[in-house]
Design a protein around this motif. Structure first.
Motif, PDB file in Angstrom:
ATOM      1  N   LYS A 137       0.833  -1.203   0.000  1.00  0.00           N
ATOM      2  CA  LYS A 137       0.000   0.000   0.000  1.00  0.00           C
ATOM      3  C   LYS A 137       0.872   1.260   0.000  1.00  0.00           C
ATOM      4  O   LYS A 137       0.633   2.195  -0.772  1.00  0.00           O
ATOM      5  N   ASP A 138       1.888   1.283   0.867  1.00  0.00           N
ATOM      6  CA  ASP A 138       2.796   2.434   0.927  1.00  0.00           C
ATOM      7  C   ASP A 138       3.547   2.615  -0.389  1.00  0.00           C
ATOM      8  O   ASP A 138       3.747   3.739  -0.859  1.00  0.00           O
ATOM      9  N   CYS A 139       3.957   1.508  -0.965  1.00  0.00           N
ATOM     10  CA  CYS A 139       4.694   1.555  -2.225  1.00  0.00           C
ATOM     11  C   CYS A 139       3.809   2.114  -3.332  1.00  0.00           C
ATOM     12  O   CYS A 139       4.253   2.938  -4.138  1.00  0.00           O
ATOM     13  N   SER A 140       2.546   1.694  -3.366  1.00  0.00           N
ATOM     14  CA  SER A 140       1.648   2.195  -4.413  1.00  0.00           C
ATOM     15  C   SER A 140       1.396   3.687  -4.244  1.00  0.00           C
ATOM     16  O   SER A 140       1.340   4.428  -5.231  1.00  0.00           O
ATOM     17  N   LYS A 141       1.263   4.156  -3.010  1.00  0.00           N
ATOM     18  CA  LYS A 141       1.073   5.591  -2.770  1.00  0.00           C
ATOM     19  C   LYS A 141       2.309   6.381  -3.184  1.00  0.00           C
ATOM     20  O   LYS A 141       2.212   7.422  -3.823  1.00  0.00           O
ATOM     21  N   VAL A 150       1.848  -2.684  -8.382  1.00  0.00           N
ATOM     22  CA  VAL A 150       3.001  -2.954  -7.520  1.00  0.00           C
ATOM     23  C   VAL A 150       3.253  -4.453  -7.463  1.00  0.00           C
ATOM     24  O   VAL A 150       4.386  -4.920  -7.614  1.00  0.00           O
ATOM     25  N   GLU A 151       2.184  -5.216  -7.281  1.00  0.00           N
ATOM     26  CA  GLU A 151       2.298  -6.667  -7.194  1.00  0.00           C
ATOM     27  C   GLU A 151       2.855  -7.258  -8.489  1.00  0.00           C
ATOM     28  O   GLU A 151       3.750  -8.112  -8.465  1.00  0.00           O
ATOM     29  N   LYS A 152       2.358  -6.796  -9.637  1.00  0.00           N
ATOM     30  CA  LYS A 152       2.807  -7.316 -10.929  1.00  0.00           C
ATOM     31  C   LYS A 152       4.268  -6.948 -11.202  1.00  0.00           C
ATOM     32  O   LYS A 152       5.046  -7.763 -11.687  1.00  0.00           O
ATOM     33  N   ARG A 153       4.639  -5.711 -10.886  1.00  0.00           N
ATOM     34  CA  ARG A 153       6.024  -5.283 -11.109  1.00  0.00           C
ATOM     35  C   ARG A 153       6.999  -6.029 -10.195  1.00  0.00           C
ATOM     36  O   ARG A 153       8.100  -6.375 -10.615  1.00  0.00           O
ATOM     37  N   LEU A 154       6.586  -6.270  -8.973  1.00  0.00           N
ATOM     38  CA  LEU A 154       7.429  -7.034  -8.057  1.00  0.00           C
ATOM     39  C   LEU A 154       7.586  -8.468  -8.558  1.00  0.00           C
ATOM     40  O   LEU A 154       8.695  -9.012  -8.541  1.00  0.00           O
ATOM     41  N   ALA A 155       6.493  -9.064  -9.014  1.00  0.00           N
ATOM     42  CA  ALA A 155       6.560 -10.429  -9.537  1.00  0.00           C
ATOM     43  C   ALA A 155       7.494 -10.483 -10.749  1.00  0.00           C
ATOM     44  O   ALA A 155       8.311 -11.404 -10.872  1.00  0.00           O
ATOM     45  N   ARG A 156       7.394  -9.483 -11.628  1.00  0.00           N
ATOM     46  CA  ARG A 156       8.260  -9.449 -12.808  1.00  0.00           C
ATOM     47  C   ARG A 156       9.725  -9.291 -12.390  1.00  0.00           C
ATOM     48  O   ARG A 156      10.621  -9.942 -12.941  1.00  0.00           O
ATOM     49  N   ALA A 157       9.978  -8.423 -11.428  1.00  0.00           N
ATOM     50  CA  ALA A 157      11.347  -8.218 -10.944  1.00  0.00           C
ATOM     51  C   ALA A 157      11.909  -9.509 -10.368  1.00  0.00           C
ATOM     52  O   ALA A 157      13.066  -9.869 -10.648  1.00  0.00           O
ATOM     53  N   LEU A 158      11.116 -10.234  -9.593  1.00  0.00           N
ATOM     54  CA  LEU A 158      11.581 -11.487  -8.995  1.00  0.00           C
ATOM     55  C   LEU A 158      11.872 -12.543 -10.068  1.00  0.00           C
ATOM     56  O   LEU A 158      12.849 -13.289  -9.964  1.00  0.00           O
ATOM     57  N   VAL A 159      11.026 -12.589 -11.102  1.00  0.00           N
ATOM     58  CA  VAL A 159      11.257 -13.533 -12.207  1.00  0.00           C
ATOM     59  C   VAL A 159      12.558 -13.194 -12.924  1.00  0.00           C
ATOM     60  O   VAL A 159      13.377 -14.078 -13.207  1.00  0.00           O
ATOM     61  N   LEU A 160      12.772 -11.910 -13.197  1.00  0.00           N
ATOM     62  CA  LEU A 160      13.998 -11.502 -13.904  1.00  0.00           C
ATOM     63  C   LEU A 160      15.250 -11.784 -13.062  1.00  0.00           C
ATOM     64  O   LEU A 160      16.259 -12.261 -13.586  1.00  0.00           O
TER      65      LEU A 160
END
Length: 187
Positions: A137-141, A150-160
């Motif tokens: 929530k803080d990250c999205s704000k 935020v969730e999708k970008r984090l998932a993509r970062a972890l995959v990469l």
């Protein structure tokens, strides 16, 4: 000399959490109670100048070892194997070796490089969530995006990042197994 509260804090921070290591070592000597030796060691520590102690576990172990020797010197009958154990004993040094430090630093550098290779949006989310520990929530704000982004970008970062680690494991030149100088491994 340290003040009483400073000494208490030092004992609680450095000696007490590591007492189990010395207690396990003392269990090898059946001729006396480990509690008695530990208690005597605390008495000595309460009066000792501990301002220049750098290896607290080693210092505590040395005090206990000297107490064990003192008890054996006073004893009428001494177990020969216990004395041999005492003469040949060594407490495992818990400080990391130079190789372990070098390997940890190399792993950290690899992770830093992997993070820098991430796309900007994924990198900022990864750093905020995983390194700085901010909530979704803080990250999205902070970034002005939705929580699902935020969730999708984090998932993509972890995959990469996991792909980079996978590539690293496949390439034996990039895996860390000791100190390396140039292209030649030293271990």
């Amino acid at each position: 000399m340290l003040a009483s509260t400073e000494r208490s804090h030092w004992l609680a921070s450095y000696i007490l959490p590591n007492e189990h290591i010395v207690r396990a070592w003392l269990a090898r000597f059946p001729d006396f109670e480990a509690d008695d030796i530990i208690q005597e060691a605390y008495v000595i520590l309460s009066e000792a100048d501990i301002s220049r102690v750098s290896n607290t576990v080693g210092y505590f172990h040395t005090i206990c070892r000297n107490l064990v020797l003192r008890h054996y010197k006073k004893a009428q009958i001494v177990n020969v194997t216990a004395l041999a154990d005492l003469q040949n004993d060594s407490l495992i040094d818990q400080t990391p070796s130079v190789e372990e430090i070098a390997n940890a630093r190399a792993k950290l550098r690899f992770l830093e490089d992997a993070i820098q290779q991430l796309p900007e949006k994924c990198r900022s989310v990864f750093i905020d969530r995983k390194i700085n520990g901010h909530s979704q929530k803080d990250c999205s704000k902070k970034l002005g995006i939705s929580e699902s982004s935020v969730e999708k970008r984090l998932a993509r970062a972890l995959v990469l990042i996991s792909k980079l680690y996978g590539q690293r494991e496949k390439d034996p030149q990039k895996t860390i197994t000791g100190l390396a100088r140039g292209n030649r491994r030293l271990s």
